[in-house]
Design a protein around this motif. Structure first.
Motif, short mmCIF file in Angstrom:
data_model
loop_
_atom_site.label_atom_id
_atom_site.label_comp_id
_atom_site.label_asym_id
_atom_site.label_seq_id
_atom_site.Cartn_x
_atom_site.Cartn_y
_atom_site.Cartn_z
N UNK A 52 144.35 -26.40 -111.30
CA UNK A 52 145.24 -26.22 -112.45
C UNK A 52 146.38 -25.25 -112.18
N UNK A 53 146.24 -24.43 -111.13
CA UNK A 53 147.29 -23.46 -110.79
C UNK A 53 148.42 -24.09 -110.00
N UNK A 54 148.32 -25.39 -109.69
CA UNK A 54 149.33 -26.13 -108.93
C UNK A 54 149.64 -25.45 -107.60
N UNK A 55 148.60 -25.01 -106.90
CA UNK A 55 148.77 -24.38 -105.59
C UNK A 55 149.19 -25.43 -104.58
N UNK A 56 150.02 -25.02 -103.62
CA UNK A 56 150.51 -25.92 -102.59
C UNK A 56 149.77 -25.72 -101.28
N UNK A 57 150.03 -26.62 -100.35
CA UNK A 57 149.39 -26.57 -99.04
C UNK A 57 149.76 -25.25 -98.35
N UNK A 58 148.75 -24.58 -97.81
CA UNK A 58 148.94 -23.31 -97.13
C UNK A 58 148.80 -22.09 -98.02
N UNK A 59 148.77 -22.27 -99.34
CA UNK A 59 148.64 -21.13 -100.25
C UNK A 59 147.24 -20.52 -100.14
N UNK A 60 147.19 -19.21 -100.22
CA UNK A 60 145.91 -18.50 -100.32
C UNK A 60 145.60 -18.38 -101.80
N UNK A 95 140.24 -18.54 -100.56
CA UNK A 95 140.31 -19.75 -99.76
C UNK A 95 141.78 -20.09 -99.49
N UNK A 96 141.99 -21.04 -98.57
CA UNK A 96 143.33 -21.51 -98.26
C UNK A 96 143.39 -23.00 -98.55
N UNK A 97 144.45 -23.43 -99.21
CA UNK A 97 144.62 -24.84 -99.57
C UNK A 97 145.02 -25.61 -98.32
N UNK A 98 144.28 -26.70 -98.04
CA UNK A 98 144.53 -27.54 -96.88
C UNK A 98 145.30 -28.80 -97.27
N UNK A 99 144.95 -29.37 -98.44
CA UNK A 99 145.65 -30.56 -98.92
C UNK A 99 145.56 -30.63 -100.43
N UNK A 100 146.48 -31.37 -101.04
CA UNK A 100 146.52 -31.53 -102.48
C UNK A 100 146.65 -33.01 -102.81
N UNK A 101 145.96 -33.41 -103.88
CA UNK A 101 146.06 -34.79 -104.34
C UNK A 101 145.79 -34.80 -105.84
N UNK A 102 146.80 -35.13 -106.61
CA UNK A 102 146.64 -35.12 -108.06
C UNK A 102 146.35 -33.72 -108.56
N UNK A 103 145.34 -33.59 -109.39
CA UNK A 103 144.96 -32.29 -109.95
C UNK A 103 143.88 -31.61 -109.15
N UNK A 104 143.66 -32.07 -107.91
CA UNK A 104 142.62 -31.50 -107.07
C UNK A 104 143.21 -31.03 -105.74
N UNK A 105 142.45 -30.17 -105.06
CA UNK A 105 142.88 -29.68 -103.75
C UNK A 105 141.66 -29.55 -102.86
N UNK A 106 141.90 -29.67 -101.56
CA UNK A 106 140.86 -29.38 -100.57
C UNK A 106 141.15 -27.99 -100.04
N UNK A 107 140.13 -27.13 -100.06
CA UNK A 107 140.32 -25.75 -99.61
C UNK A 107 139.35 -25.40 -98.50
N UNK A 108 139.78 -24.46 -97.66
CA UNK A 108 138.96 -23.92 -96.59
C UNK A 108 138.66 -22.47 -96.96
N UNK A 109 137.39 -22.09 -97.14
CA UNK A 109 137.09 -20.70 -97.48
C UNK A 109 137.55 -19.75 -96.39
#
Length: 140
Positions: free
Chosen positions: A56-64, A6-20
């Motif tokens: 938990x991996x602290x992925x940023x916006x745009x990361x695969x 998936x690709x990270x679209x947004x991050x907030x706290x310890x959660x992220x919104x991802x697009x498969x």
């Protein structure tokens, strides 16, 4: 664990919104037009699928990333969403059978609706506790 990219679209706290990331394991892709079954599926989707996951991996916006969910969580969710309401429908029909056809149908659908209502409430409790929430396991 079941995993998908998936690709990270947004991050907030310890959660992220991802697009498969769309992929087709069938091997029948047309090199010019892409996956026909995926194209057909997209015709019926009104909005882009986004999923909330733990980060938990602290992925940023745009990361695969690779997102994983436990098989047990999938099995329990399937049982709650499909098997339990169907079982309630059948139990209501069998219990109401002695009262006649109309009471049997009414009891069956009443138990079905009651079970769906309970499942909806239970899912909100489980979601708030993050018990079945998918998790980003690593960056790609």
């Amino acid at each position: 664990m079941l995993e998908t990219e998936a690709q990270v679209v947004s991050c907030q706290g310890g959660e992220a919104m991802v697009r498969p990331t769309p992929h087709s394991p069938c091997g029948q892709c047309d090199p010019q037009h892409g996956c026909r079954s995926l194209s057909l599926a997209r015709m019926f989707v009104l909005r882009e699928p986004l999923f909330r996951v733990r980060n938990p991996a602290a992925a940023g916006i745009g990361d695969k990333v690779i997102v994983a969910v436990h098989e047990r969580a999938l099995l329990v969710s399937t049982g709650l969403l499909y098997c339990l309401p169907l079982l309630a429908l059948l139990v209501g029909a069998v219990l109401g059978r002695t009262l006649g056809e109309l009471p049997s149908v009414l009891l069956a659908f009443s138990l079905f609706a009651l079970t769906l209502w309970w499942v909806k409430r239970y899912v909100s409790v489980v979601t708030s506790r993050h018990l079945f929430m998918p998790t980003i396991v690593r960056r790609v």
